[in-house]
Design an enzyme around this catalytic site. Structure first.
Site, PDB file in Angstrom:
ATOM      1  N   HIS A   1     -10.565   6.421   2.724  1.00 14.11           N
ATOM      2  CA  HIS A   1     -10.649   6.692   1.286  1.00 14.11           C
ATOM      3  C   HIS A   1     -11.919   7.492   1.015  1.00 14.11           C
ATOM      4  O   HIS A   1     -13.033   6.992   1.175  1.00 14.11           O
ATOM      5  CB  HIS A   1     -10.652   5.383   0.501  1.00 14.11           C
TER       6      HIS A   1
ATOM      7  N   CYS B   1      -2.965  -5.075  -6.287  1.00 12.97           N
ATOM      8  CA  CYS B   1      -2.620  -3.880  -5.519  1.00 12.97           C
ATOM      9  C   CYS B   1      -3.004  -4.127  -4.064  1.00 12.97           C
ATOM     10  O   CYS B   1      -3.845  -4.969  -3.773  1.00 12.97           O
ATOM     11  CB  CYS B   1      -3.384  -2.658  -6.020  1.00 12.97           C
TER      12      CYS B   1
ATOM     13  N   HIS C   1      -2.302  -2.645   0.392  1.00 14.98           N
ATOM     14  CA  HIS C   1      -1.750  -1.741   1.394  1.00 14.98           C
ATOM     15  C   HIS C   1      -0.957  -2.549   2.412  1.00 14.98           C
ATOM     16  O   HIS C   1      -1.539  -3.421   3.072  1.00 14.98           O
ATOM     17  CB  HIS C   1      -2.879  -0.998   2.111  1.00 14.98           C
TER      18      HIS C   1
ATOM     19  N   GLU D   1      -6.163 -12.189  -2.938  1.00 15.17           N
ATOM     20  CA  GLU D   1      -6.941 -11.742  -4.093  1.00 15.17           C
ATOM     21  C   GLU D   1      -6.982 -12.757  -5.223  1.00 15.17           C
ATOM     22  O   GLU D   1      -7.982 -12.853  -5.935  1.00 15.17           O
ATOM     23  CB  GLU D   1      -6.370 -10.427  -4.639  1.00 15.17           C
TER      24      GLU D   1
ATOM     25  N   GLU E   1      -7.670   8.340  -4.695  1.00 14.43           N
ATOM     26  CA  GLU E   1      -6.538   7.509  -4.279  1.00 14.43           C
ATOM     27  C   GLU E   1      -5.325   8.430  -4.227  1.00 14.43           C
ATOM     28  O   GLU E   1      -5.110   9.233  -5.145  1.00 14.43           O
ATOM     29  CB  GLU E   1      -6.296   6.361  -5.273  1.00 14.43           C
TER      30      GLU E   1
ATOM     31  N   GLU F   1      -1.481   7.741  -3.120  1.00 16.83           N
ATOM     32  CA  GLU F   1      -0.609   6.685  -2.619  1.00 16.83           C
ATOM     33  C   GLU F   1       0.844   6.851  -3.030  1.00 16.83           C
ATOM     34  O   GLU F   1       1.138   7.226  -4.165  1.00 16.83           O
ATOM     35  CB  GLU F   1      -1.105   5.325  -3.130  1.00 16.83           C
TER      36      GLU F   1
ATOM     37  N   TRP G   1      -3.493   4.436 -12.285  1.00 17.50           N
ATOM     38  CA  TRP G   1      -2.163   4.071 -11.786  1.00 17.50           C
ATOM     39  C   TRP G   1      -1.452   3.115 -12.745  1.00 17.50           C
ATOM     40  O   TRP G   1      -0.249   3.200 -12.917  1.00 17.50           O
ATOM     41  CB  TRP G   1      -2.219   3.505 -10.369  1.00 17.50           C
TER      42      TRP G   1
END
Length: 196
Positions: free
Chosen positions: A31, A73, A75, A93, A120, A122, A165
């Site tokens: 990133h 959010c 990955h 989280e 970002e 994605e 987002w």
């Protein structure tokens, strides 16, 4: 339940333009100002009253610190299904269990640049789930968390503290009505790099 730890050696799945896996890379160093396209997800958690858990990202996060956004959010790890990834990250989280997962926006993609120049980039399927358990936000990930009714979630899109987002997803979600009304999308619409 044992304490979930946030790891710093997480791998992300890199993608080609068609959403096929094109390799893996360590998350943190990938990133930057030219972040490659990679696989992610966004989850909207609801409670029994139909409220949505809105979270504020931790102030110390490198990517978009302090913004208010959807519940969680993350990955997906290489070889991990989307449902497995959502359950893992929600537990890590937020200390919650994600139940009754529904795929909503399987083809959502965005690119956004943070104030610090970090990008970002994605392909980020969106999932709705029901929250179960006691909310215990991980301080490295979540600064604050707040259950909000749907009108308050829609109103957040107009606030400058909302993540890019979240605003972009809500452009597609708000016309569908409250989360209980969101239709399920077919898993065949997911990027080839991920299974449901």
């Amino acid at each position: 339940m044992s304490e979930q730890r946030v790891t710093t050696d997480e791998l992300i799945v890199l993608l080609d333009a068609e959403g096929r896996a094109a390799g893996t890379a360590p998350k943190a160093p990938s990133h930057h100002e030219s972040t490659p396209l990679h696989l992610a997800f966004s989850c909207y958690l609801t409670d029994g009253a139909g409220r949505v858990l809105i979270t504020q990202r931790a102030h110390d996060k490198t990517s978009f610190p302090s913004v208010w956004t959807n519940s969680c959010c993350g990955h997906p790890a290489p070889g991990e299904s989307l449902r497995e990834a959502v359950r893992r990250r929600v537990a890590t989280e937020l200390g919650l269990r994600a139940e009754a997962l529904t795929l909503v926006l399987p083809e959502f993609r965005y690119r956004a640049t943070a104030a610090n120049g970090l990008v970002e980039n994605e392909l980020c399927p969106v999932v709705r789930a029901t929250a179960a358990g006691e909310l215990r936000p991980h301080p490295d990930e979540v600064e604050a968390a707040d259950w909000r009714d749907w009108d308050a979630c829609v109103a957040l899109t107009g606030h400058p503290s909302a993540s890019p987002w979240f605003r972009s997803q809500m452009e597609r979600l708000a016309p569908l009505g409250a989360p209980a009304d969101w239709p399920a999308a077919h898993p065949s619409l997911l990027p080839p790099a991920i299974t449901w």
